[in-house]
Design a protein around this motif. Structure first.
Motif, PDB file in Angstrom:
ATOM      1  N   HIS A  49       0.934  -1.491   0.376  1.00  0.00           N
ATOM      2  CA  HIS A  49       0.114  -0.137   0.072  1.00  0.00           C
ATOM      3  C   HIS A  49       0.819   1.030  -0.198  1.00  0.00           C
ATOM      4  CE1 HIS A  49      -4.012  -2.465   1.675  1.00  0.00           C
ATOM      5  NE2 HIS A  49      -3.760  -2.366   0.169  1.00  0.00           N
ATOM      6  N   ARG A  50       1.708   0.904   0.992  1.00  0.00           N
ATOM      7  CA  ARG A  50       2.809   2.700   1.001  1.00  0.00           C
ATOM      8  C   ARG A  50       3.539   2.411  -0.333  1.00  0.00           C
ATOM      9  NH1 ARG A  50       1.277   1.395   5.851  1.00  0.00           N
ATOM     10  NH2 ARG A  50       1.261   3.163   7.705  1.00  0.00           N
ATOM     11  N   TRP A  51       3.779   1.381  -0.622  1.00  0.00           N
ATOM     12  CA  TRP A  51       4.926   1.654  -1.752  1.00  0.00           C
ATOM     13  C   TRP A  51       4.152   2.217  -2.914  1.00  0.00           C
ATOM     14  CZ3 TRP A  51       3.949  -2.459  -6.508  1.00  0.00           C
ATOM     15  CH2 TRP A  51       5.151  -1.653  -6.961  1.00  0.00           C
ATOM     16  N   ALA A  52       3.192   1.425  -3.138  1.00  0.00           N
ATOM     17  CA  ALA A  52       1.696   2.161  -4.674  1.00  0.00           C
ATOM     18  C   ALA A  52       1.264   3.437  -4.073  1.00  0.00           C
ATOM     19  CB  ALA A  52       0.158   1.268  -4.354  1.00  0.00           C
ATOM     20  N   ARG A  82      -3.673   0.368   8.706  1.00  0.00           N
ATOM     21  CA  ARG A  82      -5.189   1.316   9.066  1.00  0.00           C
ATOM     22  C   ARG A  82      -4.419   2.771   8.377  1.00  0.00           C
ATOM     23  NH1 ARG A  82      -7.430  -2.314  13.308  1.00  0.00           N
ATOM     24  NH2 ARG A  82      -8.612  -3.246  12.692  1.00  0.00           N
ATOM     25  N   GLU A  83      -3.510   2.677   9.414  1.00  0.00           N
ATOM     26  CA  GLU A  83      -2.938   4.459   8.313  1.00  0.00           C
ATOM     27  C   GLU A  83      -2.240   3.769   7.738  1.00  0.00           C
ATOM     28  OE1 GLU A  83      -0.697   5.950  12.471  1.00  0.00           O
ATOM     29  OE2 GLU A  83       0.079   5.078  11.543  1.00  0.00           O
ATOM     30  N   GLY A  84      -1.555   3.252   6.294  1.00  0.00           N
ATOM     31  CA  GLY A  84      -1.215   3.508   5.447  1.00  0.00           C
ATOM     32  C   GLY A  84      -2.585   2.899   4.127  1.00  0.00           C
ATOM     33  N   HIS A  85      -2.879   1.821   5.139  1.00  0.00           N
ATOM     34  CA  HIS A  85      -4.139   1.502   3.942  1.00  0.00           C
ATOM     35  C   HIS A  85      -5.436   3.461   3.561  1.00  0.00           C
ATOM     36  CE1 HIS A  85      -8.867   0.722   3.351  1.00  0.00           C
ATOM     37  NE2 HIS A  85      -8.251   0.674   2.620  1.00  0.00           N
ATOM     38  N   ARG A  86      -5.125   4.110   4.526  1.00  0.00           N
ATOM     39  CA  ARG A  86      -6.282   4.767   5.114  1.00  0.00           C
ATOM     40  C   ARG A  86      -6.003   6.047   4.157  1.00  0.00           C
ATOM     41  NH1 ARG A  86     -10.539   6.475   3.824  1.00  0.00           N
ATOM     42  NH2 ARG A  86     -10.786   4.859   4.381  1.00  0.00           N
TER      43      ARG A  86
END
Length: 247
Positions: A49-52, A82-86
């Motif tokens: 998620h963070r990479w994207a 959850r923070e990265g997904h948000r």
């Protein structure tokens, strides 16, 4: 499917993944990924998620390495996930439609690519989290599942990295029984697979068929194929060689 719909699905699926992971506990085994525990699932998906997010938010126009896996566990790991997904959801939802950045499969635009890819990435890993939790998995929309089949067959396995190779030419047909025209013809050889939509009028050595959702998960090696007719060794070859790995 529209980009906004993929973002909506990503939002939902990430929430379901986190909830299932929290209920299962980070030490729980993941039956659909036997080498993983839930902590591995959260670390991997959160890293992706963070990479994207970085591509879209920072506008990288060439490959940019990921940030690695965090040394976190338990409640801290869930919060980090959850923070990265948000941030990913918010980044995709607010990005300009014509944002320019690197992407690795054909798509109408980079934003369309990342929204679609992360929706499917998160959905498959949500299934993993729910397998660790146990109980009935949350339903997947058949139209979304059919899109995921298309992405996998005509995207991932059209790349030179695909290991699905056959010494002798073989034809695998994939047929979703609950979708209008949801049929794919996959030609296997010593080169990367080539896939066309439709039956193309030729005989297949093997056909795998069933509801789109079951086929989607089966092609991602999460569940068995619902139905196999013809030469079962072709379906077995897919199961053996088709894993998509990070490195």
């Amino acid at each position: 499917m529209e980009t906004a719909e993929f973002v909506r699905i990503l939002d939902r699926e990430g929430g379901l993944l986190a909830a299932a992971a929290e209920e299962a506990g980070t030490e729980a085994k993941v039956p659909t990924c036997p080498e993983w525990q839930v902590r591995d699932l959260l670390r991997h998906t959160g890293m992706v998620h963070r990479w994207a997010t970085a591509y879209v938010a920072e506008g990288h126009t060439s490959y940019h390495p990921d940030g690695g896996l965090p040394d976190l566990d338990g409640a801290e790991l869930l919060t980090w996930f959850r923070e990265g997904h948000r941030r990913l959801v918010d980044t995709l939802a607010s990005a300009a439609p014509d944002v320019r950045c690197w992407h690795f499969l054909p798509a109408p635009s980079p934003l369309a690519f990342w929204a679609r890819r992360q929706a499917h990435e998160t959905t498959v890993h949500r299934i993993d989290a729910e397998s660790a939790r146990g109980g009935t998995p949350t339903a997947i929309d058949p139209a979304f599942a059919a899109d995921g089949i298309d992405e996998l067959l005509r995207g991932f396995h059209a790349r030179s990295r695909s290991k699905v190779r056959s010494d002798e030419p073989r034809v695998l047909r994939v047929r979703a029984t609950d979708g209008d025209g949801a049929v794919w013809t996959v030609r296997l050889s010593q080169e990367p697979p080539t896939t066309e939509r439709g039956g193309t009028g030729e005989d297949a050595d093997c056909e795998v068929a069933g509801p789109a959702v079951q086929l989607y998960l089966a092609l991602w090696n999460r569940v068995p194929f619902p139905q196999v007719t013809g030469d079962a060794s072709v379906a077995a070859l897919w199961r053996e060689k088709s894993a998509v790995t990070w490195s």
